[in-house]
Design a protein around this motif. Sequence first.
Motif, PDB file in Angstrom:
ATOM      1  N   ILE A   1       0.866  -1.172   0.000  1.00  0.00           N
ATOM      2  CA  ILE A   1       0.000   0.000   0.000  1.00  0.00           C
ATOM      3  C   ILE A   1       0.904   1.224   0.000  1.00  0.00           C
ATOM      4  O   ILE A   1       1.783   1.350   0.860  1.00  0.00           O
ATOM      5  N   VAL A   2       0.719   2.117  -0.970  1.00  0.00           N
ATOM      6  CA  VAL A   2       1.519   3.337  -1.041  1.00  0.00           C
ATOM      7  C   VAL A   2       0.914   4.362  -0.091  1.00  0.00           C
ATOM      8  O   VAL A   2      -0.237   4.766  -0.241  1.00  0.00           O
ATOM      9  N   LEU A   3       1.708   4.774   0.900  1.00  0.00           N
ATOM     10  CA  LEU A   3       1.269   5.775   1.870  1.00  0.00           C
ATOM     11  C   LEU A   3       1.626   7.183   1.432  1.00  0.00           C
ATOM     12  O   LEU A   3       0.925   8.145   1.760  1.00  0.00           O
ATOM     13  N   ASP A   4       2.745   7.314   0.688  1.00  0.00           N
ATOM     14  CA  ASP A   4       3.191   8.639   0.247  1.00  0.00           C
ATOM     15  C   ASP A   4       4.209   8.480  -0.872  1.00  0.00           C
ATOM     16  O   ASP A   4       4.874   7.447  -0.983  1.00  0.00           O
ATOM     17  N   GLY A   5       4.326   9.503  -1.700  1.00  0.00           N
ATOM     18  CA  GLY A   5       5.341   9.517  -2.738  1.00  0.00           C
ATOM     19  C   GLY A   5       4.914   8.833  -4.020  1.00  0.00           C
ATOM     20  O   GLY A   5       3.736   8.521  -4.231  1.00  0.00           O
ATOM     21  N   THR A   6       5.907   8.575  -4.867  1.00  0.00           N
ATOM     22  CA  THR A   6       5.679   7.946  -6.170  1.00  0.00           C
ATOM     23  C   THR A   6       6.704   6.837  -6.399  1.00  0.00           C
ATOM     24  O   THR A   6       7.563   6.929  -7.279  1.00  0.00           O
ATOM     25  N   PRO A   7       6.638   5.770  -5.607  1.00  0.00           N
ATOM     26  CA  PRO A   7       7.605   4.681  -5.792  1.00  0.00           C
ATOM     27  C   PRO A   7       7.381   3.957  -7.117  1.00  0.00           C
ATOM     28  O   PRO A   7       6.269   3.954  -7.658  1.00  0.00           O
ATOM     29  N   THR A   8       8.451   3.359  -7.616  1.00  0.00           N
ATOM     30  CA  THR A   8       8.379   2.561  -8.842  1.00  0.00           C
ATOM     31  C   THR A   8       8.359   1.094  -8.461  1.00  0.00           C
ATOM     32  O   THR A   8       9.189   0.642  -7.674  1.00  0.00           O
ATOM     33  N   LEU A   9       7.422   0.372  -9.030  1.00  0.00           N
ATOM     34  CA  LEU A   9       7.303  -1.065  -8.799  1.00  0.00           C
ATOM     35  C   LEU A   9       7.874  -1.813  -9.991  1.00  0.00           C
ATOM     36  O   LEU A   9       7.475  -1.586 -11.134  1.00  0.00           O
ATOM     37  N   ARG A  10       8.828  -2.694  -9.716  1.00  0.00           N
ATOM     38  CA  ARG A  10       9.316  -3.624 -10.743  1.00  0.00           C
ATOM     39  C   ARG A  10       8.580  -4.931 -10.506  1.00  0.00           C
ATOM     40  O   ARG A  10       8.527  -5.438  -9.379  1.00  0.00           O
ATOM     41  N   GLU A  11       8.004  -5.473 -11.570  1.00  0.00           N
ATOM     42  CA  GLU A  11       7.261  -6.733 -11.512  1.00  0.00           C
ATOM     43  C   GLU A  11       7.553  -7.519 -12.780  1.00  0.00           C
ATOM     44  O   GLU A  11       8.248  -7.003 -13.663  1.00  0.00           O
ATOM     45  N   PRO A  12       7.069  -8.745 -12.923  1.00  0.00           N
ATOM     46  CA  PRO A  12       7.404  -9.544 -14.105  1.00  0.00           C
ATOM     47  C   PRO A  12       7.068  -8.872 -15.445  1.00  0.00           C
ATOM     48  O   PRO A  12       7.773  -9.075 -16.427  1.00  0.00           O
ATOM     49  N   ASP A  13       6.031  -8.032 -15.489  1.00  0.00           N
ATOM     50  CA  ASP A  13       5.627  -7.380 -16.732  1.00  0.00           C
ATOM     51  C   ASP A  13       6.359  -6.077 -17.002  1.00  0.00           C
ATOM     52  O   ASP A  13       6.058  -5.390 -17.968  1.00  0.00           O
ATOM     53  N   GLY A  14       7.289  -5.672 -16.134  1.00  0.00           N
ATOM     54  CA  GLY A  14       8.021  -4.427 -16.324  1.00  0.00           C
ATOM     55  C   GLY A  14       7.957  -3.555 -15.094  1.00  0.00           C
ATOM     56  O   GLY A  14       7.866  -4.047 -13.973  1.00  0.00           O
TER      57      GLY A  14
ATOM     58  N   PRO B   1       6.384 -17.094  -9.133  1.00  0.00           N
ATOM     59  CA  PRO B   1       7.060 -16.149 -10.016  1.00  0.00           C
ATOM     60  C   PRO B   1       6.206 -14.960 -10.445  1.00  0.00           C
ATOM     61  O   PRO B   1       6.727 -13.863 -10.647  1.00  0.00           O
ATOM     62  N   GLU B   2       4.907 -15.160 -10.572  1.00  0.00           N
ATOM     63  CA  GLU B   2       4.051 -14.043 -10.993  1.00  0.00           C
ATOM     64  C   GLU B   2       3.956 -12.951  -9.927  1.00  0.00           C
ATOM     65  O   GLU B   2       3.536 -11.831 -10.205  1.00  0.00           O
ATOM     66  N   GLY B   3       4.414 -13.236  -8.718  1.00  0.00           N
ATOM     67  CA  GLY B   3       4.404 -12.261  -7.634  1.00  0.00           C
ATOM     68  C   GLY B   3       5.751 -11.593  -7.397  1.00  0.00           C
ATOM     69  O   GLY B   3       5.939 -10.898  -6.403  1.00  0.00           O
ATOM     70  N   ALA B   4       6.702 -11.784  -8.306  1.00  0.00           N
ATOM     71  CA  ALA B   4       8.032 -11.181  -8.136  1.00  0.00           C
ATOM     72  C   ALA B   4       7.908  -9.660  -8.097  1.00  0.00           C
ATOM     73  O   ALA B   4       7.102  -9.070  -8.824  1.00  0.00           O
ATOM     74  N   HIS B   5       8.728  -9.037  -7.238  1.00  0.00           N
ATOM     75  CA  HIS B   5       8.616  -7.590  -7.074  1.00  0.00           C
ATOM     76  C   HIS B   5       9.845  -6.971  -6.428  1.00  0.00           C
ATOM     77  O   HIS B   5      10.614  -7.640  -5.755  1.00  0.00           O
TER      78      HIS B   5
END
Length: 145
Positions: A64-77, A93-97
């Motif tokens: 859950i993002v509480l603040d800011g603009t973090p970047t999420l890396r996941e299997p699709d990019g 593997p589909e939950g990689a992050h």
Amino acid sequence: MRRTNVFRPDLDGGSEERDGYRRRAASVGKAIGGAQIGAGVYELPEGERSWPYHFHHGQEEWLIVLDGTPTLREPDGTRVLRRGDVVCFPTGPEGAHQVTGPGTVMILSSNRFPDVVHYPDSGKIGPRPGANFRAADAVDYWEGE
């Protein structure tokens, strides 16, 4: 019942000073006496990552993002997240992050142990709790028997 505030946590537990992974953290789960659901708040400066890219075999996690603009890396990019976004990382593997700051996120987990964590970038695998091993060192089931 115990309580804490995720917007004003005591950021002194689980902090990291390793280059590329600097963060301040608070264990929300421990603060409220949780046992079956783990939760932590992580403050990630610009360009700093949460952990190495990984996935769990036995634990589902939510972010859950509480603040800011973090970047999420996941299997699709990769994608930029915003305050209020919620993401589920299923087991396997589909939950990689991996999350990169800037931002403050709360991560909840199902707290199932033992768990096995896989690190695709470095080829490691490891039980939780326990040490990590190179997946390439795998041996046959009957090795040494």
